[in-house]
Design an enzyme around this catalytic site. Structure first.
Site, short mmCIF file in Angstrom:
data_model
loop_
_atom_site.label_atom_id
_atom_site.label_comp_id
_atom_site.label_asym_id
_atom_site.label_seq_id
_atom_site.Cartn_x
_atom_site.Cartn_y
_atom_site.Cartn_z
N ASP A 94 0.85 -1.30 0.01
CA ASP A 94 -0.18 0.03 0.12
C ASP A 94 0.69 1.13 -0.01
OD1 ASP A 94 0.87 -0.63 2.76
OD2 ASP A 94 -0.62 0.79 3.46
N ASP A 128 8.50 4.68 -0.84
CA ASP A 128 7.89 3.96 0.07
C ASP A 128 6.76 3.31 -0.19
OD1 ASP A 128 7.17 3.03 2.59
OD2 ASP A 128 6.47 5.00 3.56
N GLU A 177 0.04 -1.09 5.54
CA GLU A 177 1.01 -0.94 6.59
C GLU A 177 1.12 0.64 6.70
OE1 GLU A 177 4.81 0.75 8.10
OE2 GLU A 177 3.91 1.35 6.11
N GLU A 178 0.37 1.45 6.01
CA GLU A 178 0.41 3.04 5.98
C GLU A 178 -0.72 3.60 7.10
OE1 GLU A 178 2.88 4.80 5.57
OE2 GLU A 178 4.01 3.89 3.72
N HIS A 231 6.02 9.82 1.43
CA HIS A 231 4.89 10.66 1.60
C HIS A 231 4.79 11.90 1.34
CE1 HIS A 231 3.98 7.65 5.45
NE2 HIS A 231 4.64 7.21 4.48
#
Ligand SMILES: [Zn+2]
Length: 355
Positions: free
Chosen positions: A75, A99, A129-130, A332
C-alpha cells in the site's frame, strides 16, 4: 485484463518499480495489486503461495538450515498529484516510489529469478502498513497464521537510502496534567491557574537531556517532546486543568515499562497517565544470516529512529532490519522519488547475499 507484470518487467527491478507504482494501491485498496502479484507468484513452481486478505506469503522449501524473510508492503499513502510515475534523469517520481514499491520490486524480482537461494526465503507482500495497525497485513498474519512468520532473520525493504537501518526505537505517549481551581478572571486571586502550573512541566522538557545509546555499533538518539497542549475554559475563567501530551522515543535497550517509569521519574510530582506505547527492537545483528547480509552490503549499519514493522519480528524473537533504495526523507511527500542507481545497487546486494 493483461497483467502489467510481464516476464521482461519482472526481470528488471527498475522497470518493475515503475510497473508496481503504476498500479494504484492506496491503503485498503490493494486488491488489484495483490491479484497481479499473486498471479505471478502462483505461476512459479519453486514457491508455495498463500493469501490472507490482500497479503501474500510465498516461500521456498529447499530444506536449507536457515530461513530468511523479505517483506514489503503493497500500500501507499493517498495520491498527491503524483500518479502515475514519471522518469526524470536518474530518478523515478511518483506515489510509492520510495515507500516502498522499489523495495517490493527487490523482493518480487528475487522471488521470480532466484529459484534456489542460499537460505530458504519467505516473501511477504502485505497490505495496509500505512494506516492503523489493526489493518496491517503482517499483524493480521501474525494473529491468523503465526507459523508463516517463522524465520531466523528478516529484512524489511522500507526506504533507508541504501544503508542498513537496524532495530528500531520504541515510542510512548503520556499525558501530564496540572490542576488548579476555577475562578472569574476578574478576581483571579481566588483561583489557581492550571496553565501557569504547566510552565513547570515545559521547563522540565526544555531542560531534559536525551540519551544517546549505542548498541551493536548502532546509535539510537532518544527524544522527549511535548506534542500537544490543551487547557482553558473560557475567555474570562481561570482554568483548573491543563494537559501536556508528551511523546518519548526510546532506544531499544529499554522496555515500554522502563520507558514509562522513566517518564514518571522525569515528571515526578505531576500526574502522569500512559496513553499508548510500542516496544522498540534490538538490532540483533549477530545471527549468521544478518552477519552475512552486512558483509554483502559492505557498510556499517545505523540505528533506525522511527518505529517500523521490524518490531513485529523482534517481538517474535526474529532479528530484523530495514534496507531499501528509497529516500525516507521524501516518503509521503508530493515529490516522492527513488534513484535508479540505488535500485540497481540494492538489488545486486540482495542477489550477492542470497545467490
Ligand atoms: Zn513504508
Amino acid at each position: 485484463m493483461v497483467n502489467p507484470l510481464t516476464p521482461e518487467v519482472l526481470a528488471d527491478p527498475v522497470a518493475l518499480t515503475r510497473a508496481l507504482v503504476d498500479i494504484e494501491s492506496v491503503s485498503l485498496d490493494e486488491k488489484e495489486i495483490a491479484d497481479r502479484v499473486e498471479e505471478v507468484l502462483r505461476s512459479l513452481p519453486h514457491l508455495t503461495t498463500h493469501r490472507h486478505g490482500n497479503t501474500l506469503m510465498a516461500r521456498t522449501d529447499l530444506g536449507r538450515a536457515q530461513r530468511v524473510v523479505l517483506a514489503g508492503h503493497l500500500d501507499t499513502v493517498p495520491l498527491n498529484d503524483n500518479f502515475p510515475s514519471t522518469a526524470e534523469g536518474d530518478r523515478i517520481y511518483g506515489c510509492g516510489t520510495s515507500d516502498m514499491k522499489s523495495g517490493v520490486a527487490f523482493a518480487l524480482n528475487l522471488a521470480v529469478t532466484l529459484p534456489e537461494p542460499r537460505y530458504d526465503v519467505t516473501y511477504f507482500f502485505y497490505e495496509a502498513e500505512e494506516i492503523e495497525s489493526r489493518y496491517n497485513g503482517l499483524n493480521l498474519v501474525a494473529q491468523a497464521y503465526p507459523h508463516w512468520l517463522e524465520a531466523d532473520f528478516a529484512v524489511l525493504l522500507e526506504p533507508t537510502y541504501g544503508v542498513v537501518e537496524a532495530g528500531c526505537q520504541g515510542t510512548m505517549r503520556a499525558t501530564v496534567r496540572t490542576r488548579g481551581r476555577r475562578a472569574h478572571s476578574a478576581r483571579s486571586w481566588k483561583g489557581v491557574n492550571a496553565i501557569h502550573a504547566a510552565g513547570a512541566v515545559l521547563d522540565r522538557l526544555a531542560a531534559y537531556e536525551a540519551r544517546t545509546v549505542e548498541i551493536d555499533g548502532c546509535t539510537y538518539r532518544e527524544g522527549l517532546n511535548a506534542v500537544r497542549i490543551h487547557g482553558g475554559v473560557a475567555g474570562n475563567v481561570v482554568p483548573d486543568l491543563c494537559e501536556v501530551e508528551v511523546n518519548y522515543r526510546f532506544a531499544p535497550d529499554r522496555t515500554p515499562d522502563e520507558a514509562h517509569a522513566h517518564v514518571q521519574e522525569v515528571f515526578d510530582g505531576f500526574e502522569v497517565t500512559l496513553t499508548d506505547s510500542a516496544a522498540g527492537a534490538l538490532p540483533g545483528l549477530t545471527a549468521a544470516p544478518a552477519v552475512e547480509f552486512l558483509a554483502a552490503v559492505g557498510a556499517a549499519p545505523v540505528g533506525k529512529l522511527g518505529w517500523t514493522d521490524v518490531a513485529r519480528f523482534a517481538a517474535l524473537g526474529i532479528p530484523a532490519l530495514n534496507f531499501g533504495p528509497g529516500d525516507p526523507n521524501v516518503a509521503h511527500a508530493p515529490d516522492e522519488h527513488v534513484e535508479i542507481g540505488l535500485i540497481r545497487e540494492g538489488a545486486a546486494t540482495l542477489r550477492r547475499w542470497l545467490a
